[in-house]
Design a protein around this motif. Sequence first.
Motif, PDB file in Angstrom:
ATOM      1  N   TYR A  15       0.830  -1.207   0.000  1.00  0.00           N
ATOM      2  CA  TYR A  15       0.000   0.000   0.000  1.00  0.00           C
ATOM      3  C   TYR A  15       0.868   1.262   0.000  1.00  0.00           C
ATOM      4  CZ  TYR A  15      -3.428   3.473   1.554  1.00  0.00           C
ATOM      5  OH  TYR A  15      -4.218   4.591   1.660  1.00  0.00           O
ATOM      6  N   LEU A 129      -5.835  -2.920   3.252  1.00  0.00           N
ATOM      7  CA  LEU A 129      -4.621  -2.469   2.566  1.00  0.00           C
ATOM      8  C   LEU A 129      -4.436  -3.225   1.253  1.00  0.00           C
ATOM      9  CD1 LEU A 129      -2.338  -2.310   5.714  1.00  0.00           C
ATOM     10  CD2 LEU A 129      -3.022  -0.330   4.346  1.00  0.00           C
ATOM     11  N   ARG A 132      -6.692  -2.077  -1.595  1.00  0.00           N
ATOM     12  CA  ARG A 132      -6.307  -0.803  -2.221  1.00  0.00           C
ATOM     13  C   ARG A 132      -5.208  -0.989  -3.252  1.00  0.00           C
ATOM     14  NH1 ARG A 132     -10.741   1.832  -1.726  1.00  0.00           N
ATOM     15  NH2 ARG A 132     -11.125   2.685   0.325  1.00  0.00           N
ATOM     16  N   VAL A 133      -4.436  -2.050  -3.113  1.00  0.00           N
ATOM     17  CA  VAL A 133      -3.357  -2.318  -4.068  1.00  0.00           C
ATOM     18  C   VAL A 133      -3.870  -3.235  -5.178  1.00  0.00           C
ATOM     19  CG1 VAL A 133      -1.045  -3.281  -4.344  1.00  0.00           C
ATOM     20  CG2 VAL A 133      -1.619  -1.979  -2.297  1.00  0.00           C
TER      21      VAL A 133
END
Length: 140
Positions: A15, A129, A132-133
């Motif tokens: 992230y 996290l 989001r990646v």
Amino acid sequence: MHEDPLVLRRALVGYVRAVAEAVDVSVEGTSCEVADTVTAYVALSRRSPRYPGRDLMLLWNSRQGWTLSVETRPAEPPLVVARLGGDVVPEPALVGRFVAQVVSASGNAGWTTPPSRAAADRGELAAQLERRVRPVVRRS
């Protein structure tokens, strides 16, 4: 959800790298830590006209999300420029827009100071996290 610190660390590193890319910073200008707290640091390569001659940094923690601050000397109190409200784990592109707008002459209009949040379960934080990646692919 299982709270494996190595899984959380890998997710945090991924992230922070994505955020560094969004703010146009080399990964060498970042650091993160999973200990009693979960935190990250990104040294910004831009400066603000409001703070000439001062370096800026992004700080993240699992309770409050991202804060843009002026780098200070150890004896100086922290100098917060703006906080990114909303989700504690925002999209990296949103963090990039936040930095660009706050650093520019347009100031921090539209950015809010979020209330302090309780940290998520570490397993759920790792999942947030990671999403989001690598966004979740929805099947039709």
